[in-house]
Design an enzyme around this catalytic site. Structure first.
Site: not given
Length: 501
Positions: A142, A172, A243
């Site tokens: 993402h 992911d 992230s």
């Protein structure tokens, strides 16, 4: 980011009193000030020093910024154009100033007929870490998804454009690469060795603040939130921008990839989730070699094994995955797997809980012959199965053709009336034998049964005809709940019902 116990006090007081009396009976010693080193050692006793870990790993963490292309219409106004085109650029083409009729709008100038233009704008900021000296970097999918430009900044301030090698939305995970040499890759650890309470660090770029270090402990392991990811849960402060950054143990090894936070505000609230590095590296190897991830499948839908169902089926515990439906023509159907089977092992690996099965099967190479250990009708069976890749839909339950069906039975101890199922329907559903419910009253209706349901088994005994089913029900112990395997809309499940006396 994706988003007191009571203590006994009398003994303690007694001990304190004894200590005071003892102290009063001996000469008072002169207190000596502690040295600086002793003070530092005392203050840090029991707490880890993270400075060595940070110095060892910080250069392997990178900042990732991305850009995206957006369609815009220029607000510039040419000669004779509409002075309100600037407002329409912000508020849309239908904007009209108060009091102006549409026919009063100037024509022939401004943005009339102008095509939207593409403009590259900043998209977001994330983190990643180097896994090879020649420029391979691991991050989250993402972080880089839907971007038209990826730029990686190293700890020394140098920035490089990056290209995507491959991504996997399901886990992911993304693998990107920059053209650089002699980089310092991070050491990959073993996430299977993690334990609750263990200290861990996160390094990343929360809110764009590069090379930020936060610490905490492992709060839980194997936190189930998806089919293929048993997350590591921590209380390490992780925020948007973290992230794709590494989760690091005190040996300086990467044990996870920071991926999600559980938050009501969008910021850190004490719970963060990381992808186990073992899972991530399995994906990376496929992305590096093939640019995509290939997963195995066997064509079953499964549910957890409830405690009461396990007891009714004669299982020692509620481990395993209960097969609720078998895909017609799929690998499981070809191997002979049936609805109601409980899968306990796959290729020798225990299925501790339902979610273990799709993860283990998904990691199996398509085309590989595998072994299933299933619990069926009170016995263990070993079944060979060929793992496949391509998915297909499962059949839906067929509606009953009333005019071709024989008369229904009278209500039984379950409060059910049943009838036979036409052979064509049995074949279409992939079911060898069953009876169909035509009327359901208590106690069956209270357990959720309804007309149209198919009953496949009663306490692990196959149901063939309405007469056979009636004999099974009549012979049941009325003091114990019975387990009925029920098929509805292509899905089967065990339902417990205590017969009425």
């Amino acid at each position: 980011m994706k988003k007191s116990s009571h203590k006994m006090r009398i003994p303690v007081l007694s001990a304190l009193t004894a200590a005071v009396l003892f102290a009063a009976s001996v000469p008072m010693a002169q207190a000596q000030p502690a040295s600086t080193d002793e003070q530092v050692q005392s203050a840090s006793l029991g707490l880890p020093d993270f400075t060595g870990v940070v110095a060892k790993t910080e250069d392997g963490v990178v900042n990732i910024r991305t850009t995206e292309a957006v369609q815009v219409r220029s607000p510039a106004m040419g000669p004779g154009g509409d002075p309100y085109d600037m407002f329409r650029w912000f508020f849309g083409p239908d904007f009209m100033p108060p009091g102006m009729a549409p026919q009063q709008r100037p024509r022939g100038g401004g943005n009339e007929g102008q095509q939207p233009q593409e403009r590259t704008v900043p998209r977001g900021v994330g983190s990643g870490f180097i896994i090879s000296a020649d420029g391979y970097i691991l991050t989250n999918n993402h972080v880089v998804a839907d971007s038209n430009g990826i730029f990686v900044t190293l700890s020394n301030g140098k920035e490089y454009p990056a290209k995507i090698i491959g991504t996997d939305e399901r886990t992911d995970v993304a693998l990107i690469k920059i053209e650089a040499k002699d980089l310092k890759p991070m050491v990959i650890g073993d996430s299977k060795q993690l334990k609750k309470g263990q200290w861990v660090l996160a390094i990343g770029s929360p809110f764009g603040l590069e090379s930020t270090v936060t610490s905490g402990i492992v709060s839980a392991i194997n936190r189930e939130t998806g089919d293929y990811l048993p997350f590591i849960q921590t209380d390490v402060a992780v925020n948007p921008g973290n992230s794709g950054g590494p989760l690091i143990n005190l040996n300086g090894e990467v044990v996870g990839v920071n991926s999600q936070i559980i938050s009501r505000s969008g910021g850190f609230m004490g719970i963060s989730l990381a992808i186990p590095i073992d899972e991530a590296m399995n994906v990376v190897e496929q992305l590096k070699s093939d640019g995509k991830v290939t997963r195995g499948r066997i064509g079953v839908q499964i549910t957890p094994v409830a405690d009461d169902v396990a007891t009714a089926l004669g299982l020692k515990d509620s481990k395993g995955a209960l097969v609720s439906s078998v895909e017609e023509g799929g690998p499981a159907a070809k191997a002979g797997i049936q609805s109601g089977d409980v899968i306990l092992k796959f290729n020798g690996r225990n299925i501790e809980q339902m979610t273990d099965l799709p993860r283990i099967v998904g990691g199996t190479k398509p085309g590989q012959s595998s072994t299933l250990e299933v619990w069926r009708k009170g016995k263990l069976q070993t079944i060979k199965i060929d793992v496949e890749e391509m998915p297909s839909s499962s059949p839906n339950a067929a509606s009953k053709d009333e005019k071709d069906s024989p008369a229904a039975s009278s209500a039984d101890a379950f409060g059910l009336k049943v009838t036979a199922v036409p052979a064509a329907d049995l074949k279409r559903l992939g079911v060898e034998s069953a009876v169909q419910v035509t009327e359901a009253t208590a106690p069956a209706s209270e357990a959720g049964l309804q007309p149209g349901d198919l009953i496949l088994r009663v306490n692990d005994k196959d149901v063939g005809t309405p007469d056979q089913y009636a004999k099974m029900v009549a012979s049941l112990d009325k003091s114990k709940a019975a387990a009925l395997l029920v098929l509805r809309a292509g899905q089967s499940q065990w339902v417990l019902i205590t017969p009425s006396k």
